[in-house]
Design a protein around this motif. Structure first.
Motif, PDB file in Angstrom:
ATOM      1  N   LEU A 157       0.816  -1.334   0.109  1.00 37.75           N
ATOM      2  CA  LEU A 157       0.076  -0.033  -0.180  1.00 37.75           C
ATOM      3  C   LEU A 157       0.866   1.244   0.128  1.00 37.75           C
ATOM      4  O   LEU A 157       0.404   2.613   0.195  1.00 37.75           O
ATOM      5  N   GLU A 158       2.104   0.891  -0.024  1.00 39.17           N
ATOM      6  CA  GLU A 158       3.112   2.152  -0.232  1.00 39.17           C
ATOM      7  C   GLU A 158       2.846   3.523   0.477  1.00 39.17           C
ATOM      8  O   GLU A 158       3.038   4.441   0.383  1.00 39.17           O
ATOM      9  N   GLY A 159       2.468   3.142   1.860  1.00 40.48           N
ATOM     10  CA  GLY A 159       2.365   4.448   2.730  1.00 40.48           C
ATOM     11  C   GLY A 159       1.044   5.316   2.765  1.00 40.48           C
ATOM     12  O   GLY A 159       0.917   6.008   3.553  1.00 40.48           O
ATOM     13  N   ARG A 160       0.224   4.822   1.854  1.00 43.64           N
ATOM     14  CA  ARG A 160      -1.216   5.397   2.076  1.00 43.64           C
ATOM     15  C   ARG A 160      -1.465   6.712   1.858  1.00 43.64           C
ATOM     16  O   ARG A 160      -2.318   7.332   2.360  1.00 43.64           O
ATOM     17  N   ALA A 161      -0.553   7.441   1.154  1.00 39.02           N
ATOM     18  CA  ALA A 161      -0.382   8.941   1.017  1.00 39.02           C
ATOM     19  C   ALA A 161      -1.782   9.295   0.147  1.00 39.02           C
ATOM     20  O   ALA A 161      -2.172   8.739  -0.756  1.00 39.02           O
ATOM     21  N   THR A 162      -2.420  10.330   0.957  1.00 33.44           N
ATOM     22  CA  THR A 162      -3.692  10.904   0.010  1.00 33.44           C
ATOM     23  C   THR A 162      -3.343  11.044  -1.268  1.00 33.44           C
ATOM     24  O   THR A 162      -2.420  11.764  -1.684  1.00 33.44           O
ATOM     25  N   GLY A 163      -4.515  10.259  -2.178  1.00 35.63           N
ATOM     26  CA  GLY A 163      -4.295  10.673  -3.499  1.00 35.63           C
ATOM     27  C   GLY A 163      -3.647   9.634  -4.117  1.00 35.63           C
ATOM     28  O   GLY A 163      -3.646   9.554  -5.489  1.00 35.63           O
ATOM     29  N   SER A 164      -2.804   8.750  -3.581  1.00 40.54           N
ATOM     30  CA  SER A 164      -2.058   7.616  -4.166  1.00 40.54           C
ATOM     31  C   SER A 164      -2.942   6.436  -4.226  1.00 40.54           C
ATOM     32  O   SER A 164      -4.257   6.302  -3.694  1.00 40.54           O
ATOM     33  N   ARG A 165      -2.463   5.270  -4.975  1.00 44.90           N
ATOM     34  CA  ARG A 165      -3.330   4.144  -5.149  1.00 44.90           C
ATOM     35  C   ARG A 165      -3.142   3.216  -4.128  1.00 44.90           C
ATOM     36  O   ARG A 165      -4.255   2.420  -3.772  1.00 44.90           O
ATOM     37  N   GLY A 166      -2.166   3.528  -3.258  1.00 44.30           N
ATOM     38  CA  GLY A 166      -2.192   2.836  -1.926  1.00 44.30           C
ATOM     39  C   GLY A 166      -3.435   3.225  -1.019  1.00 44.30           C
ATOM     40  O   GLY A 166      -3.936   2.503  -0.346  1.00 44.30           O
ATOM     41  N   ASN A 167      -3.366   4.581  -0.923  1.00 39.03           N
ATOM     42  CA  ASN A 167      -4.356   4.987  -0.139  1.00 39.03           C
ATOM     43  C   ASN A 167      -5.994   4.544  -0.603  1.00 39.03           C
ATOM     44  O   ASN A 167      -6.734   4.284   0.016  1.00 39.03           O
ATOM     45  N   GLU A 168      -6.009   4.566  -1.936  1.00 36.74           N
ATOM     46  CA  GLU A 168      -7.421   4.044  -2.733  1.00 36.74           C
ATOM     47  C   GLU A 168      -7.527   2.701  -2.200  1.00 36.74           C
ATOM     48  O   GLU A 168      -8.620   2.315  -2.032  1.00 36.74           O
ATOM     49  N   ALA A 169      -6.600   1.929  -2.106  1.00 37.35           N
ATOM     50  CA  ALA A 169      -6.633   0.365  -1.962  1.00 37.35           C
ATOM     51  C   ALA A 169      -7.185   0.224  -0.408  1.00 37.35           C
ATOM     52  O   ALA A 169      -7.841  -0.376  -0.042  1.00 37.35           O
ATOM     53  N   ALA A 170      -6.393   1.102   0.424  1.00 36.61           N
ATOM     54  CA  ALA A 170      -6.917   0.789   1.694  1.00 36.61           C
ATOM     55  C   ALA A 170      -8.089   1.437   2.091  1.00 36.61           C
ATOM     56  O   ALA A 170      -9.041   0.970   2.785  1.00 36.61           O
ATOM     57  N   ARG A 171      -8.734   2.340   1.287  1.00 33.04           N
ATOM     58  CA  ARG A 171     -10.128   2.900   1.620  1.00 33.04           C
ATOM     59  C   ARG A 171     -10.797   1.880   0.833  1.00 33.04           C
ATOM     60  O   ARG A 171     -12.081   1.692   1.826  1.00 33.04           O
ATOM     61  N   ASP A 172     -10.828   1.198   0.042  1.00 38.55           N
ATOM     62  CA  ASP A 172     -11.577   0.207  -0.485  1.00 38.55           C
ATOM     63  C   ASP A 172     -11.785  -1.087   0.381  1.00 38.55           C
ATOM     64  O   ASP A 172     -12.986  -1.660   0.788  1.00 38.55           O
ATOM     65  N   PHE A 173     -10.494  -1.060   0.986  1.00 40.67           N
ATOM     66  CA  PHE A 173     -10.708  -2.394   1.985  1.00 40.67           C
ATOM     67  C   PHE A 173     -11.145  -2.012   3.183  1.00 40.67           C
ATOM     68  O   PHE A 173     -12.000  -2.970   3.814  1.00 40.67           O
ATOM     69  N   ILE A 174     -11.240  -0.814   3.846  1.00 40.70           N
ATOM     70  CA  ILE A 174     -12.297  -0.486   4.854  1.00 40.70           C
ATOM     71  C   ILE A 174     -13.683  -0.324   4.542  1.00 40.70           C
ATOM     72  O   ILE A 174     -14.303  -0.743   5.405  1.00 40.70           O
ATOM     73  N   GLN A 175     -13.860   0.229   3.317  1.00 43.14           N
ATOM     74  CA  GLN A 175     -15.142  -0.100   2.976  1.00 43.14           C
ATOM     75  C   GLN A 175     -15.763  -1.390   2.992  1.00 43.14           C
ATOM     76  O   GLN A 175     -16.906  -1.643   3.525  1.00 43.14           O
TER      77      GLN A 175
END
Length: 333
Positions: free
Chosen positions: A61-79
């Motif tokens: 997830l490459e550190g989940r920086a806002t706007g990044s693909r890792g951030n989006e992946a984290a968001r989808d998993f939380i959903q």
């Protein structure tokens, strides 16, 4: 720890798919060896909480920086976790997008997304509500190194999900809103957006409970900030502290301590405080891995984290029981 260089786009997408595919099949299995968690959790699923922390803080997830693909992946998993728990949506989605200008970076506005769900309480729907927050973004990749943010704040998100799971099984007295917010690291943008455009009238929100860094303490201590500003909350915290499986300390909220030690404005409870809403902020003190590439899942303290998870549920129960009194006190002020 050796340096970890950023992966290419194809690699990250492939690994994220593998991680998510495996984790979705094993959410309910313990994430840690039994020797790592001696404590028998009473309120939470410690294994699931650890597993979610490990997932959100993985290199993929490459550190989940806002706007990044890792951030989006984290968001989808939380959903997906919200869906699994059956949390309600406001409208037809858990996502609440926003655009804001970073405070600490300046420059062009950024787009972020909060993930928000809720549980209906037993009392009438227009009564007081509680908002529980934790931010899911982190620093991303800095100078080619991945800042995974296991404690800051994959742990807070996993704890929020664990608390939400408890209340799906034990219906609260009052409406509980669970807001996993974005862009904390660049100026509390997600929580500011939530307060600026809340899913319920702002006057209904009697209390904010915020989790930020709750998984790493060799001393077995967690701090609660907020009672300096709202002394009426102190008896609630003190009562929880007498039975909590970790040492609960009150503090880090007096402006006289100075900017470094006064946490009043340092996390996502800040916009609630500025809006006149009482808050309780749970977090450990800074450790050597804070905002460093060494904030990894392998270095959290799992047994403490499990104990902290139970403590957070206990605090939410106590706050829920006292929410009418908190609302009366707030309106009197």
């Amino acid at each position: 720890m050796s340096s970890r260089k950023a992966w290419g786009l194809v690699a990250i997408l492939g690994v994220v798919a593998l991680v998510f595919g495996g984790i979705l099949l094993s959410l309910d299995r313990d994430a840690a060896e039994p020797s790592l968690v001696q404590y028998n959790a009473q309120y939470i699923d410690a294994g699931a909480m650890l597993r979610l922390t490990e997932t959100l803080s993985s290199d993929a997830l490459e550190g989940r920086a806002t706007g990044s693909r890792g951030n989006e992946a984290a968001r989808d998993f939380i959903q997906k976790r919200f869906e699994t728990l059956g949390l309600r949506q406001f409208g037809d989605t858990y996502f609440q997008p926003f655009t804001a200008t970073p405070v600490v970076q300046g420059g062009a506005p950024v787009s972020g997304v909060n993930v928000v769900g809720w549980i209906a309480g037993q009392t009438p729907g227009d009564g007081p509500a509680m908002v529980i927050t934790a931010h899911y973004d982190h620093l991303g990749i800095v100078d080619g190194e991945i800042y995974n943010g296991a404690d800051d704040n994959a742990s807070g998100v996993a704890a929020l999900v664990a608390v939400a799971q408890y209340f799906t099984l034990h219906r609260p007295r009052h409406d509980m809103i669970f807001a996993v917010v974005d862009a904390e690291e660049i100026g509390h943008l997600g929580s500011n957006a939530f307060v600026a455009s809340p899913p319920v009238p702002l006057e209904r929100i009697a209390l904010n409970i915020n989790y930020d860094m709750v998984s790493r303490s060799d001393a077995g201590e967690i701090y609660v900030a907020g009672t300096f500003h709202t002394p009426e909350l102190k008896p609630i915290v003190e009562t929880v502290a007498t039975e909590a499986p970790v040492r609960v300390l009150v503090g880090h909220d007096d402006p006289a301590l100075g900017e470094a030690d006064d946490w009043t404005l340092l996390s996502d409870h800040e916009p609630f405080h500025e809006a006149g809403i009482p808050f309780l902020y749970f977090g450990v003190e800074n450790h050597p891995a804070y905002h460093q590439p060494t904030d990894d899942y392998t270095d959290i303290t799992p047994d403490f984290f499990a104990r902290a998870g139970d403590t957070l549920v206990m605090a939410a129960i106590a706050a829920d029981d006292a929410l009418e009194a908190i609302e009366v006190m707030r309106r009197a002020d």
